[in-house]
Motif scaffolding. Structure first.
Motif, PDB file in Angstrom:
ATOM      1  N   GLY A 197      20.040  67.534 -34.814  1.00 50.38           N
ATOM      2  CA  GLY A 197      19.073  68.202 -35.674  1.00 50.38           C
ATOM      3  C   GLY A 197      18.656  67.329 -36.844  1.00 50.38           C
ATOM      4  O   GLY A 197      19.356  66.376 -37.216  1.00 50.38           O
ATOM      5  N   ASN A 198      17.525  67.672 -37.450  1.00 48.89           N
ATOM      6  CA  ASN A 198      17.022  66.866 -38.574  1.00 48.89           C
ATOM      7  C   ASN A 198      17.633  67.265 -39.908  1.00 48.89           C
ATOM      8  O   ASN A 198      17.240  66.745 -40.963  1.00 48.89           O
ATOM      9  CB  ASN A 198      15.494  66.949 -38.656  1.00 48.89           C
ATOM     10  N   GLN A 201      16.243  72.929 -42.930  1.00 51.12           N
ATOM     11  CA  GLN A 201      15.934  74.317 -42.605  1.00 51.12           C
ATOM     12  C   GLN A 201      14.635  74.697 -43.291  1.00 51.12           C
ATOM     13  O   GLN A 201      14.487  74.502 -44.504  1.00 51.12           O
ATOM     14  CB  GLN A 201      17.053  75.256 -43.052  1.00 51.12           C
ATOM     15  N   THR A 202      13.674  75.198 -42.531  1.00 50.72           N
ATOM     16  CA  THR A 202      12.388  75.591 -43.099  1.00 50.72           C
ATOM     17  C   THR A 202      12.181  77.096 -42.913  1.00 50.72           C
ATOM     18  O   THR A 202      12.388  77.637 -41.838  1.00 50.72           O
ATOM     19  CB  THR A 202      11.239  74.825 -42.430  1.00 50.72           C
ATOM     20  N   PRO A 208       8.047  74.706 -36.231  1.00 49.69           N
ATOM     21  CA  PRO A 208       9.054  73.757 -36.705  1.00 49.69           C
ATOM     22  C   PRO A 208       8.424  72.416 -37.083  1.00 49.69           C
ATOM     23  O   PRO A 208       7.340  72.070 -36.598  1.00 49.69           O
ATOM     24  CB  PRO A 208       9.978  73.599 -35.502  1.00 49.69           C
ATOM     25  N   ARG A 213      14.157  68.762 -32.752  1.00 46.23           N
ATOM     26  CA  ARG A 213      15.259  68.649 -33.714  1.00 46.23           C
ATOM     27  C   ARG A 213      15.436  69.908 -34.568  1.00 46.23           C
ATOM     28  O   ARG A 213      16.279  69.938 -35.458  1.00 46.23           O
ATOM     29  CB  ARG A 213      15.056  67.423 -34.611  1.00 46.23           C
ATOM     30  N   GLN A 214      14.654  70.942 -34.303  1.00 42.75           N
ATOM     31  CA  GLN A 214      14.825  72.228 -34.964  1.00 42.75           C
ATOM     32  C   GLN A 214      14.683  73.340 -33.926  1.00 42.75           C
ATOM     33  O   GLN A 214      13.987  73.169 -32.918  1.00 42.75           O
ATOM     34  CB  GLN A 214      13.770  72.425 -36.054  1.00 42.75           C
ATOM     35  N   TYR A 215      15.348  74.462 -34.164  1.00 41.20           N
ATOM     36  CA  TYR A 215      15.215  75.589 -33.257  1.00 41.20           C
ATOM     37  C   TYR A 215      14.964  76.865 -34.044  1.00 41.20           C
ATOM     38  O   TYR A 215      15.315  76.981 -35.218  1.00 41.20           O
ATOM     39  CB  TYR A 215      16.456  75.743 -32.373  1.00 41.20           C
ATOM     40  N   TRP A 236      13.496  78.105 -39.132  1.00 41.11           N
ATOM     41  CA  TRP A 236      13.808  77.018 -38.208  1.00 41.11           C
ATOM     42  C   TRP A 236      15.014  76.234 -38.723  1.00 41.11           C
ATOM     43  O   TRP A 236      15.043  75.791 -39.873  1.00 41.11           O
ATOM     44  CB  TRP A 236      12.597  76.098 -38.065  1.00 41.11           C
ATOM     45  N   ALA A 237      16.036  76.113 -37.883  1.00 41.01           N
ATOM     46  CA  ALA A 237      17.284  75.444 -38.262  1.00 41.01           C
ATOM     47  C   ALA A 237      17.330  74.028 -37.700  1.00 41.01           C
ATOM     48  O   ALA A 237      16.885  73.779 -36.583  1.00 41.01           O
ATOM     49  CB  ALA A 237      18.482  76.250 -37.752  1.00 41.01           C
ATOM     50  N   GLY A 238      17.878  73.122 -38.486  1.00 45.21           N
ATOM     51  CA  GLY A 238      17.994  71.723 -38.058  1.00 45.21           C
ATOM     52  C   GLY A 238      19.420  71.261 -37.958  1.00 45.21           C
ATOM     53  O   GLY A 238      19.727  70.100 -38.233  1.00 45.21           O
ATOM     54  N   ASN A 239      20.327  72.172 -37.552  1.00 42.03           N
ATOM     55  CA  ASN A 239      21.755  71.835 -37.509  1.00 42.03           C
ATOM     56  C   ASN A 239      22.266  71.588 -36.088  1.00 42.03           C
ATOM     57  O   ASN A 239      23.469  71.655 -35.836  1.00 42.03           O
ATOM     58  CB  ASN A 239      22.583  72.937 -38.170  1.00 42.03           C
TER      59      ASN A 239
END
Length: 317
Positions: A197-198, A201-202, A208, A213-215, A236-239
């Motif tokens: 992931g990037n 978090q947005t 995204p 790199r985000q879900y 959107w999570a980037g973890n």
């Protein structure tokens, strides 16, 4: 009078132009060589993990579970359980498998301080050299080091969480042996790579920053996720792949709901959901099969290859 020879300005410019053209031709070739070497390293990493998984199965009579369970906590990953079999026994000794990895209830993301050292310790074998994603993630003041190699959680069609048995290879209490892979070990996925992931978090956002790199991340419990629900996401999570140690779906698992490198964003609710295989390699992803072999997969028969006992014959990858 001695006549001195030299370059004219035009000749000098021509030489510079030729050198620039040669450099322009050479750089892509150098980049291709570097990527070929990185791809080979990635494949070797998977081969080592395959050997470790087979050694574990031989010693323990089963593959590692998707994650160990301790005091009802999300716990230690498939990858963490392989540490003694990948020449990481010293790191394994720093992991206290008798204590929960997180504090609090349910899916708390507060790291138990006793695991602070292993959580932030990088393992080169778990990282693809082609992935330029973050090498350190922070969450609730804790440091986590990431993972690129995910274990097969199946199709994600009817079961989207490690909490329940699925059609893949791992869930929390799985005790599968090689003999349980009745579709054939050379036809069934064990692991595949995914992009990290990037670390961004947005929210709120209609799309995204990077769908690889985000879900899409939804809170609370609910019914099985589908494309229609995921299309309504604003968070959107980037973890993805944030930790090799912590056995949560987004950290250490993949499903075949989406094709490799499909631009559609993955989607999750409280960990459950679907997470694609993806890579920085051109045209596909490296995968590890249950027989220990590694292949580069583009698309063919992708979902059929994730099931262990559904009777499909995926054919050539």
């Amino acid at each position: 009078m001695t006549k001195r020879s030299g370059f004219t300005l035009i000749e000098l410019l021509v030489v510079i132009a030729i050198i620039a053209i040669l450099i322009g031709l050479l750089l892509p070739a150098v980049q291709k060589v570097r990527e070929a070497a990185a791809r080979m390293t990635c494949q070797n990493n998977l081969k080592q993990l395959g050997l470790a998984a087979h050694n574990y199965e031989g010693a323990m009579g089963q593959f590692p579970a998707g994650a160990t369970q301790n005091a009802s906590q999300w716990a230690f990953s498939f990858q963490a359980q392989l540490l003694p079999h990948v020449e990481q026994d010293n790191l394994r000794k720093l992991v206290d498998f008798t204590q929960a990895i997180t504090l609090g209830s349910g899916g708390s993301q507060t790291l138990n301080p006793v695991h602070a050292t292993p959580a932030k310790s990088p393992v080169g074998l778990f990282l693809c050299p082609s992935d330029a994603g973050p090498v350190l993630y922070q969450n609730n003041s804790a440091d986590w080091t990431p993972n690129n190699y995910m274990v097969n959680m199946g199709t994600g069609v009817t079961v989207q969480s490690l909490a329940n048995a699925n059609d893949g290879i791992v869930w929390y209490t799985s005790k599968l042996r090689i003999t349980d892979v009745t579709d054939g070990t050379s036809n069934t996925l064990l692991m595949a790579e995914a992009l990290r992931g990037n670390n961004i978090q947005t929210e709120p956002a209609s799309a995204p920053i990077d769908p690889l790199r985000q879900y899409a991340s939804f809170g609370g419990q609910g019914a099985l996720l589908d494309e229609a629900t995921c299309a309504t996401a604003t968070r959107w999570a980037g973890n993805r792949g944030r930790s090799w140690l912590w056995g949560r779906e987004f950290n250490v698992c993949f499903t075949t709901t989406h094709r490799p490198n499909q631009r559609a964003a993955d989607c999750a609710r409280s960990g459950a959901g679907f997470y694609k295989a993806a890579s920085a390699h051109t045209g596909g992803v490296n995968v590890l099969l249950c027989d220990g072999s590694v292949r580069f997969v583009r698309d063919a028969a992708w979902r059929a290859a994730s099931t262990r006992s559904s009777g499909e014959v995926p054919g050539e990858f």
